[in-house]
Scaffold this motif. Structure first.
Motif, PDB file in Angstrom:
ATOM      1  N   GLN A  74       0.841  -1.194   0.000  1.00 29.80           N
ATOM      2  CA  GLN A  74       0.000   0.000   0.000  1.00 29.80           C
ATOM      3  C   GLN A  74       0.878   1.246   0.000  1.00 29.80           C
ATOM      4  OE1 GLN A  74      -2.872   0.432   3.218  1.00 29.80           O
ATOM      5  NE2 GLN A  74      -4.181   1.637   1.863  1.00 29.80           N
ATOM      6  N   VAL A  79       2.106   4.914   0.662  1.00 32.36           N
ATOM      7  CA  VAL A  79       1.913   5.837   1.774  1.00 32.36           C
ATOM      8  C   VAL A  79       2.664   7.124   1.493  1.00 32.36           C
ATOM      9  CG1 VAL A  79       1.607   3.981   3.459  1.00 32.36           C
ATOM     10  CG2 VAL A  79       3.894   4.926   3.061  1.00 32.36           C
ATOM     11  N   LYS A  89      -2.783   6.974   3.604  1.00 30.58           N
ATOM     12  CA  LYS A  89      -2.549   5.714   2.913  1.00 30.58           C
ATOM     13  C   LYS A  89      -3.245   5.772   1.569  1.00 30.58           C
ATOM     14  CE  LYS A  89      -2.178   3.003   7.180  1.00 30.58           C
ATOM     15  NZ  LYS A  89      -0.733   2.773   7.061  1.00 30.58           N
ATOM     16  N   TYR A 129       0.511  -4.323   2.826  1.00 34.77           N
ATOM     17  CA  TYR A 129      -0.921  -4.057   3.005  1.00 34.77           C
ATOM     18  C   TYR A 129      -1.494  -4.998   4.054  1.00 34.77           C
ATOM     19  CZ  TYR A 129      -5.922  -3.825   2.022  1.00 34.77           C
ATOM     20  OH  TYR A 129      -7.276  -3.677   2.150  1.00 34.77           O
TER      21      TYR A 129
END
Length: 395
Positions: free
Chosen positions: A361, A363, A370, A394
């Protein structure tokens, strides 16, 4: 009239919605497929009910009004869905306007002219709504004072509409549009002229860097010329030119209402963005790839763009995958052929990974923000294009 048209067409709108959602339906986690399809049909038919149909109005004006209403409803209800950038609503818009408009009005244009008019209305409205979401999320992260935030939002939204209107007028007239640099200069100049010296110059430049790196330049332009570099000098030059016109002493040296507290620089050498004090640290709410729609650049083709604009976003991912493969010693074109894709990867049908890949994910360092989720293979491709991107596993 709209309901009758829908019945007569044998549910053309329903079929278009179902076909559009088929590639992304597995990414929807909140609503069951029948509910999602029904809601989308409701948004499109709701726009038809409020459409002011007048034979004297230009058809492009009617299409723009319809698409503005549709995408306003879609983004209000589904703006948090990360699959929204993967869905191509052009087919649904086409079905919706054919259901909403009198047949004789549709027939007043040749099939190719009608298709181009629908495409332009679709792309313009989608771009405006996508930008509005990114702009609001960026300002919500950065500006605590609601009055200042609203003033900045209004100025930047109005300015981008002006710049986009000029751009799409070029497409409508079959003219070659100016490039990304001209668009940015027009957008920034109009915004700061409207806003005035409300922000310190350095923070104004950081704001436009953040928005640009979040993917707010029009997709047709980015597709035609490629994305601008990080810390794009054009932005600093355009901001400096605008600020040079403000009266001496009118520009604030700091802005207490800007997140980070003590004006231009916070404690410990941190900027008021909450991270290191350079443009690359500014929030980018939609990510460097996800902010670029896969299919919204069809207007570029109408303007003689040449290559298939529907592959715009896919080509960015594929180019990154190839760069990653070459960096690992492989041959160009050998990246992840036949990998099959990874469920939940934001790249969707363009995913170059496999079901076994871990998820990452994106960031923004120094913030709690996020962004989108990618499989390990797609993330490696993105890093090959921009090594400064940051992600975490994630969960």
């Amino acid at each position: 009239a709209g309901e009758a048209a829908a019945t007569g067409a044998g549910g053309l709108l329903e079929r278009a919605v179902s076909e559009t959602l088929a590639p992304v339906a597995y990414l929807e986690t909140k609503w069951a497929a029948p509910k999602l399809e029904a809601k989308l049909c409701q948004y499109f038919r709701g726009a038809a009910k409020t459409l002011n149909i007048d034979a004297e109005r230009p058809i492009q004006e009617l299409l723009d009004e319809y698409c503005n209403s549709v995408f306003n409803s879609i983004f209000q209800a589904l703006g948090d869905r990360f699959w929204l950038n993967e869905a191509d609503f052009l087919l649904v818009v086409d079905a919706g306007v054919r259901e909403a408009l009198p047949p004789e009005l549709v027939a007043s244009l040749s099939p190719s002219d009608f298709e181009n008019a629908v495409t332009l209305a679709h792309d313009r409205a989608y771009e405006e709504q996508r930008y509005a979401v990114i702009l609001w999320e960026t300002l919500a992260q950065l500006v605590k004072d609601k009055g200042v935030r609203k003033k900045v939002y209004d100025a930047l939204e109005h300015a981008r509409k002006e710049a986009v209107t000029h751009l799409y007028r070029s497409y409508e007239n079959q003219e070659d549009p100016e490039g990304c640099e001209h668009f940015a200069e027009t957008w920034i100049g109009c915004a700061l002229q409207t806003l005035g010296p409300v922000l310190p110059q350095r923070l104004a430049a950081q704001l436009f860097h953040a928005l640009t790196e979040a993917g707010t330049l029009p997709v047709p332009l980015v597709f035609a010329t490629g994305p601008p570099p990080r810390r794009w000098p054009c932005i600093d030059a355009a901001v400096a030119l605008s600020y040079s016109a403000f009266p001496s002493g009118s520009v604030p040296g700091s802005l207490p209402s800007w997140n980070g507290g003590a004006g231009d620089m916070g404690k410990g050498g941190k900027s008021s963005w909450g991270a290191a004090s350079d443009a690359s640290a500014a929030p980018a709410p939609r990510g460097s790839i996800a902010g670029k729609r896969p299919h919204a650049a069809a207007a570029a083709a109408a303007a003689g763009g040449g290559a298939d604009p529907k592959k715009a976003r896919g080509s960015l991912v594929e180019d990154g995958a190839e760069a990653a493969a070459v960096a690992d010693g492989g041959a160009p074109g050998a990246a992840a052929d036949g990998a099959g894709g990874r469920e939940r990867c934001t790249s969707g049908t363009d995913c170059i990974g496999s079901a076994a890949d871990a998820l990452m994910q994106q960031v923004v360092p120094g913030t709690d923000l996020k962004l989108d989720v990618y499989c390990a293979a797609c993330w490696a491709a993105m890093l090959a294009m921009d090594a400064e991107l940051v992600a975490e596993p994630y969960r």
